[in-house]
Scaffold this active site. Sequence first.
Site, PDB file in Angstrom:
ATOM      1  N   SER A  39       0.818  -1.224   0.000  1.00  0.00           N
ATOM      2  CA  SER A  39       0.000   0.000   0.000  1.00  0.00           C
ATOM      3  C   SER A  39       0.848   1.270   0.000  1.00  0.00           C
ATOM      4  O   SER A  39       0.523   2.218  -0.724  1.00  0.00           O
ATOM      5  CB  SER A  39      -0.955   0.011   1.197  1.00  0.00           C
ATOM      6  N   THR A  84      -5.446  -3.598   8.068  1.00  0.00           N
ATOM      7  CA  THR A  84      -5.341  -4.927   7.481  1.00  0.00           C
ATOM      8  C   THR A  84      -5.303  -5.951   8.613  1.00  0.00           C
ATOM      9  O   THR A  84      -5.515  -5.598   9.791  1.00  0.00           O
ATOM     10  CB  THR A  84      -4.143  -5.015   6.493  1.00  0.00           C
ATOM     11  N   LYS A  88      -9.478  -5.586  11.080  1.00  0.00           N
ATOM     12  CA  LYS A  88     -10.682  -5.108  10.380  1.00  0.00           C
ATOM     13  C   LYS A  88     -11.959  -5.262  11.188  1.00  0.00           C
ATOM     14  O   LYS A  88     -12.893  -4.477  11.026  1.00  0.00           O
ATOM     15  CB  LYS A  88     -10.830  -5.848   9.047  1.00  0.00           C
ATOM     16  N   ASP A 124     -13.112  -2.964   0.471  1.00  0.00           N
ATOM     17  CA  ASP A 124     -12.616  -4.269   0.009  1.00  0.00           C
ATOM     18  C   ASP A 124     -13.586  -4.934  -0.980  1.00  0.00           C
ATOM     19  O   ASP A 124     -13.155  -5.539  -1.958  1.00  0.00           O
ATOM     20  CB  ASP A 124     -12.415  -5.217   1.201  1.00  0.00           C
ATOM     21  N   ALA A 150     -13.795 -16.365   6.832  1.00  0.00           N
ATOM     22  CA  ALA A 150     -14.987 -15.613   7.250  1.00  0.00           C
ATOM     23  C   ALA A 150     -14.554 -14.417   8.097  1.00  0.00           C
ATOM     24  O   ALA A 150     -15.311 -13.919   8.922  1.00  0.00           O
ATOM     25  CB  ALA A 150     -15.937 -16.515   8.037  1.00  0.00           C
ATOM     26  N   GLY A 151     -13.308 -13.951   7.883  1.00  0.00           N
ATOM     27  CA  GLY A 151     -12.787 -12.799   8.614  1.00  0.00           C
ATOM     28  C   GLY A 151     -13.144 -11.513   7.887  1.00  0.00           C
ATOM     29  O   GLY A 151     -14.080 -11.470   7.073  1.00  0.00           O
ATOM     30  N   GLY A 152     -12.381 -10.457   8.168  1.00  0.00           N
ATOM     31  CA  GLY A 152     -12.693  -9.141   7.624  1.00  0.00           C
ATOM     32  C   GLY A 152     -12.793  -9.115   6.104  1.00  0.00           C
ATOM     33  O   GLY A 152     -13.774  -8.618   5.545  1.00  0.00           O
ATOM     34  N   THR A 175     -13.360 -22.177  11.545  1.00  0.00           N
ATOM     35  CA  THR A 175     -14.365 -22.127  12.615  1.00  0.00           C
ATOM     36  C   THR A 175     -15.725 -22.058  11.926  1.00  0.00           C
ATOM     37  O   THR A 175     -16.168 -20.990  11.490  1.00  0.00           O
ATOM     38  CB  THR A 175     -14.148 -20.877  13.502  1.00  0.00           C
ATOM     39  N   TYR A 254      -1.156 -11.363  -1.869  1.00  0.00           N
ATOM     40  CA  TYR A 254      -0.345 -10.971  -3.033  1.00  0.00           C
ATOM     41  C   TYR A 254       1.142 -10.993  -2.700  1.00  0.00           C
ATOM     42  O   TYR A 254       1.950 -10.389  -3.390  1.00  0.00           O
ATOM     43  CB  TYR A 254      -0.777  -9.581  -3.554  1.00  0.00           C
TER      44      TYR A 254
HETATM   45  P1  NAP Z   1      -8.900 -11.933   9.541  1.00  0.00           P
HETATM   46  O1  NAP Z   1     -10.035 -11.001   9.769  1.00  0.00           O
HETATM   47  O2  NAP Z   1      -7.941 -12.178  10.643  1.00  0.00           O
HETATM   48  O3  NAP Z   1      -9.532 -13.342   9.072  1.00  0.00           O
HETATM   49  C1  NAP Z   1      -8.731 -14.442   8.833  1.00  0.00           C
HETATM   50  C2  NAP Z   1      -9.584 -15.621   8.327  1.00  0.00           C
HETATM   51  O4  NAP Z   1      -8.689 -16.625   7.872  1.00  0.00           O
HETATM   52  C3  NAP Z   1     -10.482 -16.254   9.358  1.00  0.00           C
HETATM   53  O5  NAP Z   1     -11.661 -16.656   8.725  1.00  0.00           O
HETATM   54  C4  NAP Z   1      -9.666 -17.474   9.827  1.00  0.00           C
HETATM   55  O6  NAP Z   1     -10.472 -18.589  10.206  1.00  0.00           O
HETATM   56  C5  NAP Z   1      -8.946 -17.850   8.555  1.00  0.00           C
HETATM   57  N1  NAP Z   1      -7.666 -18.523   8.813  1.00  0.00           N
HETATM   58  C6  NAP Z   1      -6.627 -18.056   9.549  1.00  0.00           C
HETATM   59  N2  NAP Z   1      -5.611 -18.927   9.498  1.00  0.00           N
HETATM   60  C7  NAP Z   1      -6.026 -19.985   8.735  1.00  0.00           C
HETATM   61  C8  NAP Z   1      -5.429 -21.211   8.335  1.00  0.00           C
HETATM   62  N3  NAP Z   1      -4.174 -21.511   8.687  1.00  0.00           N
HETATM   63  N4  NAP Z   1      -6.151 -22.061   7.568  1.00  0.00           N
HETATM   64  C9  NAP Z   1      -7.411 -21.747   7.187  1.00  0.00           C
HETATM   65  N5  NAP Z   1      -8.031 -20.586   7.539  1.00  0.00           N
HETATM   66  C10 NAP Z   1      -7.343 -19.719   8.299  1.00  0.00           C
HETATM   67  O7  NAP Z   1      -8.007 -11.475   8.309  1.00  0.00           O
HETATM   68  P2  NAP Z   1      -8.439 -10.557   7.043  1.00  0.00           P
HETATM   69  O8  NAP Z   1      -8.219  -9.139   7.356  1.00  0.00           O
HETATM   70  O9  NAP Z   1      -9.768 -11.019   6.568  1.00  0.00           O
HETATM   71  O10 NAP Z   1      -7.303 -10.968   5.976  1.00  0.00           O
HETATM   72  C11 NAP Z   1      -7.306 -12.225   5.355  1.00  0.00           C
HETATM   73  C12 NAP Z   1      -6.387 -12.203   4.166  1.00  0.00           C
HETATM   74  O11 NAP Z   1      -6.909 -11.396   3.125  1.00  0.00           O
HETATM   75  C13 NAP Z   1      -4.989 -11.664   4.467  1.00  0.00           C
HETATM   76  O12 NAP Z   1      -4.050 -12.508   3.889  1.00  0.00           O
HETATM   77  C14 NAP Z   1      -4.963 -10.322   3.776  1.00  0.00           C
HETATM   78  O13 NAP Z   1      -3.666 -10.005   3.331  1.00  0.00           O
HETATM   79  C15 NAP Z   1      -5.885 -10.589   2.593  1.00  0.00           C
HETATM   80  N6  NAP Z   1      -6.472  -9.346   2.057  1.00  0.00           N
HETATM   81  C16 NAP Z   1      -6.049  -8.867   0.849  1.00  0.00           C
HETATM   82  C17 NAP Z   1      -6.614  -7.713   0.319  1.00  0.00           C
HETATM   83  C18 NAP Z   1      -6.181  -7.192  -1.021  1.00  0.00           C
HETATM   84  O14 NAP Z   1      -6.454  -6.039  -1.312  1.00  0.00           O
HETATM   85  N7  NAP Z   1      -5.555  -7.984  -1.848  1.00  0.00           N
HETATM   86  C19 NAP Z   1      -7.608  -7.034   1.012  1.00  0.00           C
HETATM   87  C20 NAP Z   1      -8.012  -7.542   2.232  1.00  0.00           C
HETATM   88  C21 NAP Z   1      -7.423  -8.684   2.752  1.00  0.00           C
HETATM   89  P3  NAP Z   1     -11.061 -18.798  11.702  1.00  0.00           P
HETATM   90  O15 NAP Z   1     -12.307 -17.997  11.747  1.00  0.00           O
HETATM   91  O16 NAP Z   1     -11.284 -20.254  11.802  1.00  0.00           O
HETATM   92  O17 NAP Z   1      -9.997 -18.281  12.622  1.00  0.00           O
END
Ligand code: NAP
Length: 305
Positions: A39, A84, A88, A124, A150-152, A175, A254
């Site tokens: 970013s 990030t 979120k 997003d 199912a996170g942010g 989960t 990425y």
């Molecule tokens: P977050 O809110 O912490 O959510 C993480 C999610 O991933 C939860 O659903 C979690 O499951 C699951 N998870 C964590 N570790 C795992 C594993 N080892 N195996 C399977 N599932 C797993 O994170 P977030 O902010 O949503 O970000 C998630 C990803 O999206 C990051 O890698 C981020 O870089 C990417 N992202 C990219 C962009 C972009 O512009 N390209 C934008 C936003 C996010 P549980 O509920 O079971 O814990």
Amino acid sequence: MKKNQAKEIYTLADLQGWRDVDPPIRLGVLGDPVAHSLSPRMQNAALKHCKIDMQYLRFRILPNELADALKLIRQLRFVGINLTIPHKIDAVEIVDDLDEDAKRIAALNVIKIDDGKLRGFNTDGRGFSRAIREEFSVDLRDLRVMILGAGGAARAIALQCAKENCERLVIANGTFEKGEKLADKLRDFFSGPKVLGPVPRLQAIRWEENAFRFQIANVDLVVNATPVGLNRADPSPIPARLLAPHLMIYDTVYAEKHTSFVSAALEAGARGANGLSMLLHQGALAFEIWFEREAPLEVMRKALL
Ligand code: NAP
């Protein structure tokens, strides 16, 4: 007199004993991990192009530091920030108000500091939609989509798919209950008449090989919205042997041009893209929120190459 140089990564301690630089730091991304974030490259190129005299930096902020960090960012009169992983969802309880998307899914990725208030937004989902159109020349409304996570990020992507009336939406999460809760929030969108035969239009599934195998035969697009892939050594979130040539694979991660997931997709004869295009579009939308002017999209795109 020359001021001190900007650091690669700032921390809460830096915010507490703030020493600004020239141009001043008024924007940034808060996360952990955050070192991989591109970013700053993209936003600083946009700031320079638009002759806005400020900088965008990375802030490594731990989950228990978020409230203090946001308080300081407000006091220091930042213009805005991105959030990030893992902030979120937690930020929802800290900001003063939320836009409609952020409120519905209880997740935000953009804050604008406006009149001393922290205003939360979610770009997003729209960023993801633009990325899918750009990468695969298709619209979400024509797709059966499976989201991993199912996170942010997953919540924003799921809401966007629902708003655009995608053909099917499957949410797979470790989960299970979290995935189920997300599907429940979106049920209103899927009561319409699209008929797809024996598979439900909206479904949460368990993180199990058999469930993946069945769903892959019944979806077109699989999206990784988990952090799996952020580390170079991470495996593909879905075993490569389950992937099939009809699929489009979108990895929101990425960190690598070809994450293990994208490599597995290409090996299976499927199409695959990493999250750079989503980063670009969510970032351009954030710039527009902060500065109320059009973002220089092509300048930002070039900065990411
Ligand atoms: P977050 O809110 O912490 O959510 C993480 C999610 O991933 C939860 O659903 C979690 O499951 C699951 N998870 C964590 N570790 C795992 C594993 N080892 N195996 C399977 N599932 C797993 O994170 P977030 O902010 O949503 O970000 C998630 C990803 O999206 C990051 O890698 C981020 O870089 C990417 N992202 C990219 C962009 C972009 O512009 N390209 C934008 C936003 C996010 P549980 O509920 O079971 O814990």
